[in-house]
Design a protein around this motif. Structure first.
Motif, PDB file in Angstrom:
ATOM      1  N   ASP A  52       0.897  -1.124  -0.116  1.00  0.00           N
ATOM      2  CA  ASP A  52      -0.024  -0.147   0.029  1.00  0.00           C
ATOM      3  C   ASP A  52       0.707   1.393   0.000  1.00  0.00           C
ATOM      4  O   ASP A  52       1.552   1.588   1.134  1.00  0.00           O
ATOM      5  CB  ASP A  52      -0.811   0.119   1.247  1.00  0.00           C
ATOM      6  CG  ASP A  52      -1.753   1.275   1.377  1.00  0.00           C
ATOM      7  OD1 ASP A  52      -1.596   2.075   0.679  1.00  0.00           O
ATOM      8  OD2 ASP A  52      -2.963   1.071   1.998  1.00  0.00           O
ATOM      9  N   PRO A  53       0.980   1.956  -1.054  1.00  0.00           N
ATOM     10  CA  PRO A  53       1.908   3.199  -1.186  1.00  0.00           C
ATOM     11  C   PRO A  53       1.519   4.227  -0.169  1.00  0.00           C
ATOM     12  O   PRO A  53       2.599   4.751   0.341  1.00  0.00           O
ATOM     13  CB  PRO A  53       1.727   3.581  -2.489  1.00  0.00           C
ATOM     14  CG  PRO A  53       1.178   2.449  -3.405  1.00  0.00           C
ATOM     15  CD  PRO A  53       0.305   1.698  -2.646  1.00  0.00           C
ATOM     16  N   TRP A  54       0.380   4.365   0.134  1.00  0.00           N
ATOM     17  CA  TRP A  54      -0.038   5.521   1.047  1.00  0.00           C
ATOM     18  C   TRP A  54       0.389   4.874   2.608  1.00  0.00           C
ATOM     19  O   TRP A  54       1.150   5.769   3.113  1.00  0.00           O
ATOM     20  CB  TRP A  54      -1.529   5.750   1.188  1.00  0.00           C
ATOM     21  CG  TRP A  54      -2.074   6.763   2.257  1.00  0.00           C
ATOM     22  CD1 TRP A  54      -2.065   8.105   2.062  1.00  0.00           C
ATOM     23  CD2 TRP A  54      -2.337   6.428   3.284  1.00  0.00           C
ATOM     24  NE1 TRP A  54      -2.640   8.739   2.909  1.00  0.00           N
ATOM     25  CE2 TRP A  54      -2.794   7.719   4.145  1.00  0.00           C
ATOM     26  CE3 TRP A  54      -2.801   5.309   4.337  1.00  0.00           C
ATOM     27  CZ2 TRP A  54      -3.458   7.916   5.247  1.00  0.00           C
ATOM     28  CZ3 TRP A  54      -3.254   5.651   5.875  1.00  0.00           C
ATOM     29  CH2 TRP A  54      -3.634   7.022   6.035  1.00  0.00           C
ATOM     30  N   LEU A  55       0.281   3.827   2.887  1.00  0.00           N
ATOM     31  CA  LEU A  55       0.952   3.348   4.263  1.00  0.00           C
ATOM     32  C   LEU A  55       2.240   3.052   4.151  1.00  0.00           C
ATOM     33  O   LEU A  55       2.860   3.463   5.235  1.00  0.00           O
ATOM     34  CB  LEU A  55       0.127   1.803   4.390  1.00  0.00           C
ATOM     35  CG  LEU A  55       0.173   1.192   5.753  1.00  0.00           C
ATOM     36  CD1 LEU A  55      -0.414   2.076   6.852  1.00  0.00           C
ATOM     37  CD2 LEU A  55      -0.557   0.066   5.721  1.00  0.00           C
ATOM     38  N   GLY A  56       2.913   2.960   3.042  1.00  0.00           N
ATOM     39  CA  GLY A  56       4.608   3.007   3.054  1.00  0.00           C
ATOM     40  C   GLY A  56       4.797   4.208   3.398  1.00  0.00           C
ATOM     41  O   GLY A  56       6.066   4.538   3.945  1.00  0.00           O
ATOM     42  N   ALA A  57       4.259   5.105   2.454  1.00  0.00           N
ATOM     43  CA  ALA A  57       4.660   6.479   2.724  1.00  0.00           C
ATOM     44  C   ALA A  57       4.400   7.224   4.045  1.00  0.00           C
ATOM     45  O   ALA A  57       5.327   7.922   4.643  1.00  0.00           O
ATOM     46  CB  ALA A  57       4.086   7.547   1.561  1.00  0.00           C
ATOM     47  N   LEU A  58       3.172   6.908   4.563  1.00  0.00           N
ATOM     48  CA  LEU A  58       3.028   7.329   5.936  1.00  0.00           C
ATOM     49  C   LEU A  58       4.143   6.732   7.063  1.00  0.00           C
ATOM     50  O   LEU A  58       4.814   7.719   7.737  1.00  0.00           O
ATOM     51  CB  LEU A  58       1.754   6.688   6.625  1.00  0.00           C
ATOM     52  CG  LEU A  58       1.199   7.350   7.876  1.00  0.00           C
ATOM     53  CD1 LEU A  58      -0.499   7.182   7.787  1.00  0.00           C
ATOM     54  CD2 LEU A  58       1.600   6.724   8.870  1.00  0.00           C
ATOM     55  N   GLY A  74      -9.525   4.131   3.381  1.00  0.00           N
ATOM     56  CA  GLY A  74     -10.066   5.637   3.636  1.00  0.00           C
ATOM     57  C   GLY A  74      -9.388   6.460   3.848  1.00  0.00           C
ATOM     58  O   GLY A  74      -9.641   7.989   3.820  1.00  0.00           O
ATOM     59  N   ARG A  75      -7.714   6.399   3.750  1.00  0.00           N
ATOM     60  CA  ARG A  75      -6.716   7.422   4.063  1.00  0.00           C
ATOM     61  C   ARG A  75      -7.383   8.233   5.219  1.00  0.00           C
ATOM     62  O   ARG A  75      -7.211   9.337   5.100  1.00  0.00           O
ATOM     63  CB  ARG A  75      -6.768   8.045   2.752  1.00  0.00           C
ATOM     64  CG  ARG A  75      -6.187   7.098   1.532  1.00  0.00           C
ATOM     65  CD  ARG A  75      -5.305   8.024   0.857  1.00  0.00           C
ATOM     66  NE  ARG A  75      -4.883   7.276  -0.418  1.00  0.00           N
ATOM     67  CZ  ARG A  75      -4.431   6.092  -0.548  1.00  0.00           C
ATOM     68  NH1 ARG A  75      -4.775   5.221  -0.046  1.00  0.00           N
ATOM     69  NH2 ARG A  75      -3.949   5.746  -1.883  1.00  0.00           N
ATOM     70  N   ASP A  86      -2.899  12.811   1.711  1.00  0.00           N
ATOM     71  CA  ASP A  86      -1.502  13.043   1.595  1.00  0.00           C
ATOM     72  C   ASP A  86      -1.071  12.259   2.837  1.00  0.00           C
ATOM     73  O   ASP A  86      -1.099  12.501   3.996  1.00  0.00           O
ATOM     74  CB  ASP A  86      -1.097  14.457   1.673  1.00  0.00           C
ATOM     75  CG  ASP A  86       0.594  14.694   1.769  1.00  0.00           C
ATOM     76  OD1 ASP A  86       1.204  13.968   1.188  1.00  0.00           O
ATOM     77  OD2 ASP A  86       1.040  15.696   2.389  1.00  0.00           O
ATOM     78  N   ALA A  87      -0.012  11.412   2.446  1.00  0.00           N
ATOM     79  CA  ALA A  87       0.594  10.470   3.808  1.00  0.00           C
ATOM     80  C   ALA A  87       1.499  11.234   4.427  1.00  0.00           C
ATOM     81  O   ALA A  87       1.725  11.111   5.600  1.00  0.00           O
ATOM     82  CB  ALA A  87       1.410   9.178   2.927  1.00  0.00           C
TER      83      ALA A  87
END
Length: 154
Positions: A29-35, A72-73, A130-131
């Motif tokens: 998950d790119p968002w999770l990874g960036a977070l 759901g970011r 935005d992460a």
């Protein structure tokens, strides 16, 4: 023995922080990874995939009252204020609400219960596409604010 040599020997004995464990969920998950890339190695994601864990000791990770939802970011966190409820609301409105509002989080559910005195629990939540913003919100919850407040100590 010189001071510099002594310091090198002492520092050589200081235990290193445990290496960050690779979490396959971050790659998936790119968002999770960036977070999590925006957080230090003191943070992990609980097995349930939503609750934040934070290392407070050398190797012990504690569950924080902070949750993320990758699909759901969104980010959510709970504050607990013991004591005078009106004063507790003032404290949260002054110290917490503006900072989290700037990150896109708003007040959610709020409850007052009697646990050997009044305890106000307030959730802040919001969508963070935005992460980097999500990481800033997690840091604010876990590092830059007190998640448990006692109005008698204020």
């Amino acid at each position: 023995m010189g001071l510099l040599t002594f310091l090198r020997k002492v520092l050589a004995r200081v235990p290193k922080a445990p290496p960050r464990v690779a979490d396959a969920r971050f790659a998936a998950d790119p968002w999770l990874g960036a977070l999590f890339a925006g957080l230090s190695d003191r943070y992990r994601l609980a097995e349930d995939g939503s609750q934040i864990l934070r290392r407070t000791g050398r190797e012990r990770f504690n569950k924080m009252p902070v949750w993320i939802q990758s699909t759901g970011r969104s980010v959510a966190g709970d504050y607990e204020v013991r004591g005078d409820v009106a004063r507790g609301r003032e404290i949260l409105n002054e110290r917490v609400t503006p900072r989290l509002a700037a990150l896109g989080l708003s007040k959610g559910i709020e409850s007052v219960e009697d646990w050997a005195g009044d305890v106000l629990t307030r959730r802040y939540q919001g969508r963070c596409d935005d992460a980097v913003t999500a990481a800033a919100a997690v840091k604010f919850f876990c590092e830059e604010s007190e998640l448990q407040i006692n109005t008698a100590a204020e």
